[in-house]
Scaffold this active site. Structure first.
Site, mmCIF file in Angstrom:
data_model
loop_
_atom_site.group_PDB
_atom_site.id
_atom_site.type_symbol
_atom_site.label_atom_id
_atom_site.label_comp_id
_atom_site.label_asym_id
_atom_site.label_seq_id
_atom_site.Cartn_x
_atom_site.Cartn_y
_atom_site.Cartn_z
ATOM 1 N N ARG A 121 -3.741 -10.222 4.840
ATOM 2 C CA ARG A 121 -3.921 -10.048 3.504
ATOM 3 C C ARG A 121 -2.900 -9.551 2.602
ATOM 4 O O ARG A 121 -2.636 -8.618 2.895
ATOM 5 C CB ARG A 121 -5.341 -9.318 3.197
ATOM 6 C CG ARG A 121 -5.709 -9.403 1.776
ATOM 7 C CD ARG A 121 -6.906 -8.223 1.712
ATOM 8 N NE ARG A 121 -7.470 -8.506 0.461
ATOM 9 C CZ ARG A 121 -6.913 -7.622 -0.885
ATOM 10 N NH1 ARG A 121 -6.073 -6.851 -0.660
ATOM 11 N NH2 ARG A 121 -7.618 -7.938 -1.970
ATOM 12 N N LYS A 150 0.782 -1.110 -0.056
ATOM 13 C CA LYS A 150 -0.117 -0.116 -0.052
ATOM 14 C C LYS A 150 0.969 1.202 0.090
ATOM 15 O O LYS A 150 2.119 1.257 0.235
ATOM 16 C CB LYS A 150 -1.002 -0.016 1.304
ATOM 17 C CG LYS A 150 -2.152 -0.904 0.742
ATOM 18 C CD LYS A 150 -3.199 -1.177 1.762
ATOM 19 C CE LYS A 150 -4.301 -2.132 1.308
ATOM 20 N NZ LYS A 150 -5.381 -2.364 2.111
#
Ligand code: HH2
Length: 263
Positions: free
Chosen positions: A244, A210
């Site tokens: 995840r 991210k």
């Protein structure tokens, strides 16, 4: 440290932020999913709609066309399958095709039928926090106190899920790293994960590749493995139950070492 489960990301999209277009072909997506299962993923998260900042929504027909063949192809891969969708019709078809978990980044707010579908099928459902919607969520997100606000939101969505018949024992919660949050917000959430544990439900954490990681060192989305591992291991140490990630084998190795050291 308890060893968290690994949820491997299988994006069947042209536009995901780190791997868009790589696995749009169903056969490529299935092969990738099998590789993640072999690398140590207990769960494969199959998604047909990007939720990256600025992403445009995808129609139901197109989303079904992307994810259903991949879920069918991953049955028997040795991992549970979750479907990353906010549409009830996609979730229902995915469950028919072999998925057992619904991962809804809107926490049942995107489609009023989503709660009833999950309740009726008795499946596990992931409820994630997001401020705003993907198109606009990164435009100046603000909180009074990010951890308190996210915790209150997750408590409210858990209650809403139970109110439509979802078994509380089937709900996992996720603070939604990167979904309407600055880097400071993301890091505060990761540092204070213990406060979210008080909700009493398993926590899913997705930091993989991210942008807050890249903001720290200037790395592009496909070169954030070190940051992904550091943030995920720290989340695990703070009690994350499911991580995840895109890079399952590397994450598995890091977890093996971390749990061996911490015991
Ligand atoms: N992050 C993404 C997508 N789905 N689901 C949960 N529960 N938690 C997350 O943190 C999460 C999620 C974004 O990552 P990715 O799927 O790689 O990107 P894109 O949305 O662009 O497909």
């Amino acid at each position: 440290m308890m060893t968290p489960s690994l949820m491997g990301v299988v994006n069947v999209t042209p536009d995901s932020f780190s791997d868009g277009g790589l696995f749009l072909d169903p056969e490529a997506a299935v092969a990738h999913g099998r590789e993640l299962a072999q690398g140590g993923a207990e769960i494969l998260d199959v998604g047909g709609e990007s939720t990256r900042p600025g992403a445009e929504p995808v129609g139901e027909e197109e989303e079904l066309r992307r994810v259903i063949p991949v879920i069918e192809g991953l049955r028997g891969a040795g991992a549970q399958i979750s479907v990353d969708t906010s549409k009830a019709a996609v979730a229902a078809a995915a469950l028919d095709a072999g998925a057992g978990i619904v991962n809804d980044v809107t926490a049942l707010r995107g489609d009023r039928e989503m709660g009833p579908v999950c309740a009726e099928r008795g499946v596990t459902v992931v409820l994630m926090h997001m401020l705003g919607e993907p198109r606009t969520m990164q435009k100046d997100p603000r909180y009074d106190d990010v951890v308190t606000d996210v915790k209150a939101f997750l408590a409210e969505r858990l209650e809403a899920a139970v109110a439509v018949g979802v078994d509380e024992a089937r709900v996992w919660l996720d603070p939604g790293i990167g979904f309407g949050k600055t880097g400071t917000h993301n890091m505060e959430l990761l540092r204070r994960l213990g406060e979210l544990r008080e909700l009493g439900r398993p926590l899913v954490i997705g930091t993989s590749r991210k942008s807050f990681l890249g903001k720290l060192d200037g790395s592009p989305a496909d070169q954030r493995l070190g940051g992904t591992i550091a943030s995920s291991i720290l989340a695990a140490a703070e009690g994350a139950d499911v991580l995840r990630v895109h890079d399952v084998a590397e994450m598995r190795q890091a977890l093996t070492v971390a749990t061996a050291i911490l015991g």
